[in-house]
Design an enzyme around this catalytic site. Structure first.
Site, mmCIF file in Angstrom:
data_model
loop_
_atom_site.group_PDB
_atom_site.id
_atom_site.type_symbol
_atom_site.label_atom_id
_atom_site.label_comp_id
_atom_site.label_asym_id
_atom_site.label_seq_id
_atom_site.Cartn_x
_atom_site.Cartn_y
_atom_site.Cartn_z
ATOM 1 N N LEU A 25 0.789 -1.096 0.063
ATOM 2 C CA LEU A 25 -0.068 0.122 -0.121
ATOM 3 C C LEU A 25 0.999 1.177 0.001
ATOM 4 C CD1 LEU A 25 -2.658 -1.027 2.856
ATOM 5 C CD2 LEU A 25 -2.836 -1.202 0.376
ATOM 6 N N ASP A 26 0.313 2.306 -0.669
ATOM 7 C CA ASP A 26 1.262 3.576 -0.555
ATOM 8 C C ASP A 26 1.348 3.977 0.795
ATOM 9 O OD1 ASP A 26 1.230 3.500 -3.382
ATOM 10 O OD2 ASP A 26 -0.605 4.898 -3.808
ATOM 11 N N LYS A 27 2.248 4.753 1.107
ATOM 12 C CA LYS A 27 2.871 5.252 2.330
ATOM 13 C C LYS A 27 1.361 5.889 2.788
ATOM 14 C CE LYS A 27 5.262 9.117 4.447
ATOM 15 N NZ LYS A 27 6.196 10.109 4.280
ATOM 16 N N ARG A 61 -5.520 5.842 -7.891
ATOM 17 C CA ARG A 61 -5.352 7.293 -7.809
ATOM 18 C C ARG A 61 -5.264 7.695 -9.439
ATOM 19 N NH1 ARG A 61 -0.096 7.558 -4.455
ATOM 20 N NH2 ARG A 61 -0.382 9.915 -4.765
#
Length: 332
Positions: A140-142, A249
């Site tokens: 998962l992205d930060k 996104r």
């Protein structure tokens, strides 16, 4: 040479390559791991050391593997608080907070989820590829919060990786996200099929692309709720059929509805914040990240085959923004 921590012994069940015969006999370890052990001289056939993975074995041949103890993990173990949803000897499911990087890298050598897992799991990590480390099968992205599963051993790593490689098309894997996007998509329920590759204008970004290096990407979404009066944003459930970097996104920005708080792909919508009430603007500023949460994760247990499914409610910062948007009223 140090004394091996374990000896694996078996007899070949048929005529086959040595690496395949070992992988079939010991499915908890990967074939690539056996190939490395063979090259290191840790495998013998009928008492003779063999260093070629393609060596042919005969039915009944006695095979022996001197399995060395897993090497210490390179990342430093760090004692950090973790929200553990489920854990057994094979895997661990974490509810990751926003702001936590998953894997060490340039500029993030410490303070990552991997550092925390090495400290938490300790000796229960039997080694991924011979190294005592957690097996990251997806990320998962930060600044994305939510559910993430990590393997503790080679067998679990291989089993989970296969499910993520299939991207749910075989029915084993389930992943869904909650997202708050600007505006309301024209179609209440739809699929976005647009290949994604590295942006040629900015190598730090991904982009919808028809280039040779772009990879297939499919996102299914459904509008759950229109937010505000008149609607200024909407709450979506997004289901991934593929798992490309920044996929949700990029896809939502591509159809003109980027995520709130996404400074990378939604920078052109900063003026939309003027449509928000003071309370909604304050909640968006407090979020300080893209409004994206991995809410559902389902998979088959790599050892037992048992169906597992986990749900994570939206975190407080996401929930406060959602409530503020519901109450948002602007003049027509």
């Amino acid at each position: 040479m140090s004394v091996p921590s374990q000896l694996l012994e078996t007899s070949a069940s048929g005529a086959d390559r040595l690496d395949k015969a070992l992988a079939d006999a010991f499915p908890e370890m990967s074939r690539s791991r056996f190939q490395a052990l063979i090259a290191e001289g840790a495998v013998s056939v009928e008492g003779a050391t063999v260093t070629e993975a393609r060596h042919k074995v005969k039915p009944g041949d006695q095979l022996r593997v001197a399995l060395p103890e897993a090497a210490p993990a390179l990342p430093q173990a760090e004692d950090m608080a973790l929200t553990i949803v489920y854990e057994d000897k094979d895997l661990i499911v974490i509810d990751k907070p926003s702001g936590l990087v998953v894997h060490p890298g340039a500029g993030n050598e410490t303070g990552t989820l991997v550092n925390a897992l090495i400290a938490h799991c300790g000796d229960s990590l039997s080694g991924i590829g011979g190294v005592r480390r957690p097996g990251i099968v997806h990320r998962l992205d930060k600044d994305t919060s939510g559910l993430l599963v990590v393997a503790k051993n080679d067998g679990a790593h291989r089993g989970l990786s296969g499910q993520f490689a299939a991207h749910g098309r075989d029915g084993r894997l389930e992943r869904s996200y909650l997202a708050i996007v600007w505006g309301v998509p024209e179609r209440r329920k739809a699929s976005i099929e647009a290949a994604i590759g590295r942006s040629t204008a900015n190598r730090q970004k991904m982009a919808v692309s028809k280039g040779a290096n772009a990879r297939e990407a499919v996102t299914h979404y459904e509008v759950l709720e229109e937010l505000g009066s008149p609607p200024v944003a909407s709450l979506l459930r997004c289901v991934l059929e593929t798992g490309r970097t920044h996929q949700i996104r990029v896809h939502m920005a591509h159809i003109g509805h980027p995520l709130l708080g996404d400074g990378t792909y939604g920078s052109g919508f900063r003026t939309s914040a003027k449509k928000l009430s003071g309370a909604a603007r304050e909640s968006l500023n407090a979020l300080n990240r893209q409004a994206l949460h991995a809410t559902t994760l389902g998979f088959e247990h790599p050892r037992t085959g048992r169906r597992m499914r986990f749900d994570s409610p939206a975190p407080d910062d996401f929930g406060r923004l959602l409530q503020a948007l519901r109450l948002n009223h602007t003049q027509a």
